[in-house]
Design a protein around this motif. Structure first.
Motif, PDB file in Angstrom:
ATOM      1  N   GLN A 109       0.828  -1.211   0.000  1.00 47.73           N
ATOM      2  CA  GLN A 109       0.000   0.000   0.000  1.00 47.73           C
ATOM      3  C   GLN A 109       0.863   1.262   0.000  1.00 47.73           C
ATOM      4  N   GLU A 112       2.236   1.678  -3.513  1.00 44.21           N
ATOM      5  CA  GLU A 112       1.202   2.156  -4.436  1.00 44.21           C
ATOM      6  C   GLU A 112       0.907   3.636  -4.215  1.00 44.21           C
ATOM      7  N   ARG A 113       0.873   4.053  -2.946  1.00 45.90           N
ATOM      8  CA  ARG A 113       0.642   5.484  -2.673  1.00 45.90           C
ATOM      9  C   ARG A 113       1.754   6.334  -3.263  1.00 45.90           C
ATOM     10  N   THR A 116       1.584   6.423  -7.204  1.00 43.52           N
ATOM     11  CA  THR A 116       0.469   7.222  -7.723  1.00 43.52           C
ATOM     12  C   THR A 116       0.498   8.669  -7.248  1.00 43.52           C
TER      13      THR A 116
END
Length: 129
Positions: A109, A112-113, A116
Motif C-alpha cells: 500500500q 502504491e501510494r 500514484t
C-alpha cells in the motif's frame, strides 16, 4: 558384553506393560518404549488388523510370546523424545504467516501510494533530466 534377550528387554527397554495393557500389554509396552501415546499404538494395531486380518493377530501374538511382562525391578522408561520435531504448533505458524501477510500488504500500500503520488512524478522528471 550384554547380549539382547527377552529378560533384559532386548537392551531397548521393550516389555509388555503391566499397568496400561488392555489384553496382554503389547501395544502399551511398545508405546512406552518408543515414547508415543498408547492410543496411537492401539490405532496402528487396529488398522493393521482391519486391513490385513491375520497379520495383525500374528504380530500381536508374536509380541505376547517375544516380550516379557515388565518386571518390578526394571526401570520405567523415560519417554523418548519424538524422532521428528514439528516445530511450532499450526496455530502459531498460521498467526505468524497472517502477520507477515499484513506487513506485506502495508508495504505494498505504501508503494502504491508513492507510485500514484505527485512526488513520484517529480522524482521521475528529475531523474530523466
Amino acid at each position: 558384553m550384554n547380549s539382547a534377550n527377552k529378560d533384559n528387554g532386548y537392551l531397548r527397554n521393550l516389555y509388555r506393560s503391566s499397568s496400561q495393557g488392555w489384553i496382554a500389554g503389547v501395544c502399551a509396552g511398545l508405546a512406552e518404549s518408543y515414547g508415543q501415546p498408547v492410543w496411537l499404538a492401539r490405532i496402528v494395531m487396529l488398522t493393521l488388523f482391519v486391513f490385513s486380518g491375520s497379520l495383525g493377530v500374528l504380530l500381536y501374538l508374536a509380541g505376547v510370546i517375544l516380550l516379557k511382562r515388565r518386571p518390578l525391578s526394571a526401570r520405567e522408561a523415560e519417554p523418548r523424545q519424538p524422532k521428528f520435531d514439528y516445530g511450532q504448533p499450526l496455530t502459531q505458524r498460521a498467526r505468524a504467516l497472517a502477520e507477515r501477510m499484513r506487513e506485506l500488504d502495508r508495504r505494498l500500500q505504501r508503494m502504491e501510494r508513492y507510485v500514484t503520488s505527485n512526488r513520484f512524478r517529480y522524482d521521475k522528471e528529475f531523474r530523466d533530466l
